[in-house]
Write a protein that holds these residues in place. Sequence first.
Motif: not given
Length: 438
Positions: A257-258, A355-356, A365-366, A411-414
């Motif tokens: 994510r980073i 990615a954002s 989250p969670g 989000p995760r990098f694709a």
Amino acid sequence: MLYEPEGYDARQWPDSYWRASCAPLPPCPELTGLNRADVVIVGAGYAGLNAALQMVEDHDADVIVLDAGQPGWGASGRNGGFCCLGGARLSERAIRRRFGMEAVTEWAGFERDAIARVRENLQRYGIDAQACEDGELLLADSPRAWARMQAGPVPVGARLLDGDTLRSEGLNTGAYLGGLFVPEGFGLHPYAYVTGLARAAIDAGVRLYGDSRAIALHPDATGWRVESTVGLVHARKVLIATNGYSDELLVPWLHRRILPAISNIMVTRPLGREELDTQGWTRRLMAYDKRMLLHYFRLLPDNRLLFGARGGLSFQPASVQAFARRARAEFELVFPAFADAQTEYSWNGLVCLTASLAPYIGQVPGTQGLWLALGWHGNGVAAASEGGRRAAQAMMGDHSAPPAITRRPPPRFALPRKWALGAGMALAGLIDGPMRAV
Ligand SMILES: Cc1cc2nc3c(=O)[nH]c(=O)nc-3n(C[C@H](O)[C@H](O)[C@H](O)COP(=O)(O)OP(=O)(O)OC[C@H]3O[C@@H](n4cnc5c(N)ncnc54)[C@H](O)[C@@H]3O)c2cc1C
């Protein structure tokens, strides 16, 4: 971690001009034994230290800060010292589309507040960070970039400068056709700023530990047990403020994510008055260009020229040296009259992209009580300072303190990140084209 271990070895300071030109902070002790606090902050850079100060000063919280090295070892002690607008890569249009018009205004307000926060910190804590001339200059290196700059909106208070005006205002280079002057921001000594914050935090009662790398986080009924290489802390809440140096094993949610990216800086010997006059670069404005792999530079108070360049896929010496050579060649193109001024310091470090295209200030989250404040997109002197404060406010209950664009988890990098970075850099190189003398 995305790169080789040498890039993360917090026992080794980089060969930076900043450490050589500022009294170092006396070493902070290692954490020992089992400790208790209301909050543990991992990372003693601008974000972690501002968060700690906010929690102690406004919420009377009992705070422990841990750093794998000493305070300021990360990007906060080794950056270009541009205290400027920025912190996200989202365009105004994208913010409006995704978050609404209010978010555009809110983010612009955050960017301005962030610069004001740094000024306030310097004044409030009596930090002499050698603040330089106000404002920032964005430079166009091609007719197309200059035409776009002229056609684009000129922000309130900003001013377009053509080639002749640049020359007459002491901003002459060998590579740029025109520029946009923006009055916000100022240059500073980044290590003096971060060590000043660390001193202020210690004075305010924050327990600051160095050489204490957090290696595991264990949730329990009343909070979190943070295990470090040297001791343990139990706290109700944890803030991870490790930005480009984040360990994805410590917070597995962060995986992909980073995107930590390498930025390189060189600093010359002090330049003589005659050399500066010959080049026609006599101002201390912060300057950067419109290229995708951008260059940033400024004249320091002792007349050394700091020149930075993005790029690099590895901390291996051959790769680091290749990028340093390239940056030096580009420096000589921008400042031909300084070609004889040898490089006296050269180092690099990690910035943090998401990615954002926006920072993230929020909980993992969670989980309950595990917070993150990171992703300043290469502009964290101001943004991480204010972002750390907003993270602290959110952790103490004000969930709307962080701007809307920073509250959405990235989000995760694709694509695999090294691959994406390599492809991105190759593409950026094609779009930028070679730098040319004007
Ligand atoms: C070469 C370079 C030039 C830059 N130039 C500019 C500029 O001119 N202007 C600008 O606005 N921004 C610039 N930046 C970006 C800016 O420096 C950063 O955005 C900002 O310093 C981030 O601050 P931070 O507190 O979030 O993270 P950092 O300052 O990177 O601090 C993170 C800390 O976390 C610690 N850490 C990591 N893992 C652990 C662990 N497991 N346990 C304990 N501690 C840990 C590290 O030791 C580090 O000290 C530059 C960055 C670089 C690298």
